[in-house]
Enzyme design. Structure first.
Site, PDB file in Angstrom:
ATOM      1  N   GLU A 126      10.273  15.551  14.802  1.00  0.00           N
ATOM      2  CA  GLU A 126      10.585  15.411  13.379  1.00  0.00           C
ATOM      3  C   GLU A 126       9.687  16.353  12.580  1.00  0.00           C
ATOM      4  OE1 GLU A 126       9.469  11.827  11.254  1.00  0.00           O
ATOM      5  OE2 GLU A 126      11.386  11.835  10.210  1.00  0.00           O
ATOM      6  N   LYS A 169       0.848  -1.196   0.000  1.00  0.00           N
ATOM      7  CA  LYS A 169       0.000   0.000   0.000  1.00  0.00           C
ATOM      8  C   LYS A 169       0.883   1.246   0.000  1.00  0.00           C
ATOM      9  CE  LYS A 169      -1.847   2.794   2.935  1.00  0.00           C
ATOM     10  NZ  LYS A 169      -1.812   4.047   2.183  1.00  0.00           N
ATOM     11  N   GLU A 202      10.863   0.765   9.569  1.00  0.00           N
ATOM     12  CA  GLU A 202      11.808   1.847   9.243  1.00  0.00           C
ATOM     13  C   GLU A 202      11.063   3.148   9.509  1.00  0.00           C
ATOM     14  OE1 GLU A 202      14.843   1.520   8.517  1.00  0.00           O
ATOM     15  OE2 GLU A 202      15.134  -0.458   7.642  1.00  0.00           O
ATOM     16  N   CYS A 235      13.716  10.798   5.735  1.00  0.00           N
ATOM     17  CA  CYS A 235      13.884  10.271   7.091  1.00  0.00           C
ATOM     18  C   CYS A 235      15.295  10.519   7.598  1.00  0.00           C
ATOM     19  CB  CYS A 235      13.584   8.779   7.106  1.00  0.00           C
ATOM     20  SG  CYS A 235      14.548   7.832   5.916  1.00  0.00           S
TER      21      CYS A 235
HETATM   22  P1  NDP Z   1       2.833   7.843   7.915  1.00  0.00           P
HETATM   23  O1  NDP Z   1       3.248   7.016   9.076  1.00  0.00           O
HETATM   24  O2  NDP Z   1       1.770   8.851   8.104  1.00  0.00           O
HETATM   25  O3  NDP Z   1       2.336   6.917   6.725  1.00  0.00           O
HETATM   26  C1  NDP Z   1       3.154   5.887   6.182  1.00  0.00           C
HETATM   27  C2  NDP Z   1       2.256   4.904   5.466  1.00  0.00           C
HETATM   28  O4  NDP Z   1       1.427   4.257   6.429  1.00  0.00           O
HETATM   29  C3  NDP Z   1       1.304   5.551   4.456  1.00  0.00           C
HETATM   30  O5  NDP Z   1       1.118   4.685   3.371  1.00  0.00           O
HETATM   31  C4  NDP Z   1       0.034   5.672   5.278  1.00  0.00           C
HETATM   32  O6  NDP Z   1      -1.103   5.780   4.477  1.00  0.00           O
HETATM   33  C5  NDP Z   1       0.077   4.372   6.037  1.00  0.00           C
HETATM   34  N1  NDP Z   1      -0.752   4.330   7.237  1.00  0.00           N
HETATM   35  C6  NDP Z   1      -1.153   5.352   8.032  1.00  0.00           C
HETATM   36  N2  NDP Z   1      -1.909   4.883   9.051  1.00  0.00           N
HETATM   37  C7  NDP Z   1      -1.974   3.540   8.897  1.00  0.00           C
HETATM   38  C8  NDP Z   1      -2.599   2.489   9.641  1.00  0.00           C
HETATM   39  N3  NDP Z   1      -3.305   2.732  10.740  1.00  0.00           N
HETATM   40  N4  NDP Z   1      -2.460   1.221   9.189  1.00  0.00           N
HETATM   41  C9  NDP Z   1      -1.732   0.949   8.085  1.00  0.00           C
HETATM   42  N5  NDP Z   1      -1.131   1.909   7.340  1.00  0.00           N
HETATM   43  C10 NDP Z   1      -1.242   3.184   7.743  1.00  0.00           C
HETATM   44  O7  NDP Z   1       4.172   8.484   7.357  1.00  0.00           O
HETATM   45  P2  NDP Z   1       4.309   9.489   6.142  1.00  0.00           P
HETATM   46  O8  NDP Z   1       3.669   8.917   4.926  1.00  0.00           O
HETATM   47  O9  NDP Z   1       3.898  10.834   6.610  1.00  0.00           O
HETATM   48  O10 NDP Z   1       5.900   9.427   5.875  1.00  0.00           O
HETATM   49  C11 NDP Z   1       6.787  10.201   6.561  1.00  0.00           C
HETATM   50  C12 NDP Z   1       7.424   9.417   7.680  1.00  0.00           C
HETATM   51  O11 NDP Z   1       8.096   8.276   7.150  1.00  0.00           O
HETATM   52  C13 NDP Z   1       8.487  10.224   8.391  1.00  0.00           C
HETATM   53  O12 NDP Z   1       8.384  10.026   9.780  1.00  0.00           O
HETATM   54  C14 NDP Z   1       9.784   9.623   7.870  1.00  0.00           C
HETATM   55  O13 NDP Z   1      10.876   9.799   8.733  1.00  0.00           O
HETATM   56  C15 NDP Z   1       9.409   8.196   7.705  1.00  0.00           C
HETATM   57  N6  NDP Z   1      10.332   7.519   6.779  1.00  0.00           N
HETATM   58  C16 NDP Z   1      11.231   6.604   7.277  1.00  0.00           C
HETATM   59  C17 NDP Z   1      12.185   6.018   6.441  1.00  0.00           C
HETATM   60  C18 NDP Z   1      13.213   5.037   6.964  1.00  0.00           C
HETATM   61  O14 NDP Z   1      13.816   4.319   6.165  1.00  0.00           O
HETATM   62  N7  NDP Z   1      13.457   4.968   8.276  1.00  0.00           N
HETATM   63  C19 NDP Z   1      12.233   6.356   5.013  1.00  0.00           C
HETATM   64  C20 NDP Z   1      11.256   7.332   4.629  1.00  0.00           C
HETATM   65  C21 NDP Z   1      10.334   7.872   5.474  1.00  0.00           C
HETATM   66  P3  NDP Z   1      -1.656   7.237   4.086  1.00  0.00           P
HETATM   67  O15 NDP Z   1      -0.548   8.031   3.529  1.00  0.00           O
HETATM   68  O16 NDP Z   1      -2.664   6.906   3.084  1.00  0.00           O
HETATM   69  O17 NDP Z   1      -2.196   7.822   5.360  1.00  0.00           O
END
Ligand code: NDP
Length: 487
Positions: free
Chosen positions: A381, A173, A248, A282
C-alpha cells in the site's frame, strides 16, 4: 501564528501547560502553524474516567432524547460546514472542493446512526411452550477510538457516530499529524448539546497517547481505523485482555476495465478512485487492470488526464490535487519511484515537484506500468497518488490478479456486460464491489475488509452488533418443575 492544541476532556479543552510538544506543519507551505501538546498516560486516564462517568446517563437516556441530540449535532456541523471544511483542507492538504461535501457527510453520520438506533429491536422466542425467551441489546461501555490522518473528520465522525448512537461513550485519538479539525468538530458537538464526557479527545503520538488509550484497563472495546501493521499490534493487545476490536485497515484495490466498458466513464472513475483525496485513501483503486484490446488507448488517455490534474493550494476551489499530508509521507510515496524502477516497472508520468510548488509537500500524480502483479508497487500500500497499470486477456486472469493481494477492501469493475459484472461480484474477495461507479458509500450496508484490510464491518446493523451486547432473558410461562437439590 502558531496555535496550540491539546486534549478535550469533560467538554473542555485542557488548559495548555507542560507535556511533550510536537510541531505540526502546514502541508501547503511546510511552515509550522500548530503545536500539539501531547497527552500522557495520566491525561488519557482522566479522559477515560470522564467517559466512564458520562456512560451512566448517556446509556440510560431514552433513545428519542439521545437522538434529538444527534440530530442537533448533524444540523450544527452542517451550519459550520465552511469553517470545518477550510480547517480540514488547510491541515490535511485535501482540496476543499472534495472536503466540503464530507462535512455534510460527517453530520449525516450522526443522523443515520441515530435512525438505526431508533429501530434496533430484540428477538422473541416462543418455540418452547413453557418459556418466553427474548433478547435485548445494551450499550457496551467506553470505547477507545483511533483515527488516521487522511480524512480526520469523515473517519472520526463515523467512528464516533457508530459508537455513541447506541449509548456508548468514548475517547478518540486522532492522528498526531492532523489534530486540529477533530478537536473543533467535537467542540461544535458540545455546542449542539452533547453532554460532557460522552466524547473526549486525546492528542499525541500513537506510540504514547494511542498505546496508553488502547491498553487502558477501563475501556470496553476498540474501534480502529488506520494501517494494517498498527491494527495487528492493537488487535493483539486487545486479544490479550479479551477486548472486542473492530479494524478498518489498509487496501490495494483493483479496478478492472473490461473491453466493453464505457471508456469515458471508466476513465473518469479510475482517475477519481486513485487521485481523489490526493491519493491518500484506503479505498484507492491503485491497481488498474485493463483488457489488452483497449489497454494502449486507455492508458494513453489516463496519462494525458493525469498530467492535466490541477495541482494547487488546498483552499482554492479549483484545485484537484493538493500537497501530501506531511513531509515523511511525501518521501515515502516518492520512494516507490525507485522501488518501481528496480522492479522493472516503467514510470509513464509524474513523481516530480510541480513547478511553482516547491514549498510544502506537493508532487505530481504518478502513473506506472507494472511488470506483473508480484511487483512491490502492486502488493504494497503506497497510499498516495500512484496509479499502477496491469493488462489482462481473459476475465478469470483479471479476477485472479485482483485476488492476488494480502488486502481485500474494495474492488472496482467497469463493464457494460451483466455477466461480467456478476462474475466479478461473486469471485472477487473484497468487502465492497463497485460496478461502474467510483465510490458509493451506502451507510446502511456493511463496509469493511477481507484479509489484511480489516476485521468486522461498519454500517447499520453491523455497527449495532459491534457496539452493543446482546442479552437473553428467559421467563417461565407457568411454574415449571425445578429439580430440587438438598431438600
Ligand atoms: P497508522 O496505522 O500509522 O495510524 C492510525 C492511527 O493509529 C493514528 O492515530 C496513529 O497515531 C495511531 N497509532 C499508531 N500506533 C499506535 C499504537 N501503537 N497504539 C495506538 N494507536 C496507534 O495509519 P495512518 O495514520 O498512516 O493512516 C493510513 C492508513 O489508514 C492506511 O493504511 C489506510 O489504508 C488506512 N485507512 C483505512 C480505512 C478503512 O476504512 N479501511 C480508512 C482510512 C484509512 P499517530 O498518527 O499519532 O502515529
Amino acid at each position: 501564528m502558531t496555535v496550540t492544541v491539546s486534549s478535550l476532556i469533560e467538554g473542555q479543552r485542557v488548559a495548555t501547560g507542560g507535556g511533550h510538544l510536537l510541531p505540526i506543519a502546514d502541508p501547503a507551505t511546510g511552515e509550522v502553524t500548530c503545536e500539539l501538546r501531547e497527552a500522557d498516560a495520566g491525561e488519557v486516564d482522566r479522559a477515560v474516567l470522564s467517559a466512564r462517568a458520562a456512560f451512566g446517563n448517556w446509556s440510560t437516556m431514552s433513545t428519542d432524547r439521545r437522538n434529538d441530540i444527534l440530530y442537533a449535532i448533524d444540523q450544527r456541523l452542517r451550519a459550520h460546514g465552511d469553517e470545518l471544511a477550510a480547517l480540514e483542507a488547510r491541515t490535511t492538504g485535501l482540496p476543499i472542493a472534495g472536503v466540503r461535501p464530507l462535512i455534510d457527510r460527517a453530520g449525516e453520520n450522526f443522523r443515520r446512526f441515530a435512525e438505526v438506533a431508533s429501530t434496533v429491536a430484540g428477538e422473541t422466542y416462543l418455540q418452547n411452550a413453557q418459556f418466553l425467551t427474548y433478547t435485548t441489546r445494551e450499550p457496551k461501555g467506553v470505547a477507545a477510538l483511533i483515527a488516521p490522518w487522511n480524512a480526520p473528520l469523515a473517519l472520526g465522525s463515523m467512528r464516533i457516530a457508530t459508537c455513541i448512537a447506541f449509548g456508548n461513550t468514548c475517547v478518540l485519538k486522532p492522528s498526531e499529524y492532523t489534530p486540529e479539525s477533530t478537536l473543533r468538530m467535537v467542540e461544535i458537538m458540545h455546542e449542539a448539546g452533547l453532554p460532557e464526557g460522552v466524547v473526549n479527545v486525546v492528542n499525541g503520538r500513537g506510540s504514547v497517547t494511542g498505546e496508553a488509550l488502547t491498553s487502558h484497563p477501563d475501556i470496553d472495546m476498540i474501534g480502529f481505523t488506520g494501517g494494517t501493521e498498527t491494527g495487528k499490534r492493537i488487535m493483539a493487545a486487545a486479544g490479550a485482555r479479551l477486548k472486542p476490536a473492530i479494524m478498518e485497515l489498509g487496501g490495494k484495490s483493483a479496478a478492472i476495465v473490461a473491453p466493453d466498458a464505457d471508456i469515458e466513464r471508466a476513465l473518469d472513475g479510475t482517475l477519481l478512485a486513485i487521485y481523489a483525496s490526493n491519493g491518500q485513501q484506503c479505498l484507492g483503486g491503485s491497481r488498474i487492470i485493463v483488457h489488452r484490446s483497449i489497454a494502449d488507448r486507455f492508458i494513453a488517455a489516463f496519462v494525458e488526464r493525469a498530467r492535466k490534474i490541477r495541482i494547487g493550494n488546498p483552499l482554492d476551489t479549483a484545485t484537484e490535487m493538493g500537497p501530501l499530508a506531511f513531509a515523511a509521507h511525501r518521501d515515502h510515496v516518492r520512494g516507490y519511484l525507485d522501488v518501481a524502477r528496480s522492479d522493472g516497472a516503467e514510470i509513464l508520468c509524474g513523481g516530480g515537484i510541480p513547478a511553482g510548488f516547491e514549498q510544502g509537500w506537493y508532487m505530481e500524480p504518478i502513473v506506472a506500468m507494472a511488470p506483473g502483479n508480484d511487483a512491490r508497487i502492486c502488493q504494497e500500500e503506497i497510499f498516495g497518488p500512484f496509479a499502477t497499470f496491469l493488462v489482462y486477456s481473459e476475465l478469470d486472469e483479471a479476477i485472479a490478479i485482483a485476488n492476488q493481494s494480502d488486502f481485500g477492501l474494495v474492488s472496482y469493475v467497469w463493464t457494460r456486460d451483466l455477466a461480467t459484472a456478476m462474475t466479478c461480484s461473486r469471485k472477487i474477495r473484497a468487502g465492497t464491489i463497485w460496478i461502474n461507479t467510483p465510490m458509493m458509500r451506502e451507510l446502511r450496508a456493511p463496509f469493511g475488509g477481507y484479509r489484511a484490510s480489516g476485521v468486522g464491518r461498519d454500517g447499520a446493523q453491523h455497527s449495532a452488533d459491534f457496539f452493543t451486547e446482546a442479552k437473553t432473558t428467559s421467563i417461565p410461562l407457568e411454574d415449571t418443575a425445578i429439580r430440587a437439590l438438598g431438600r
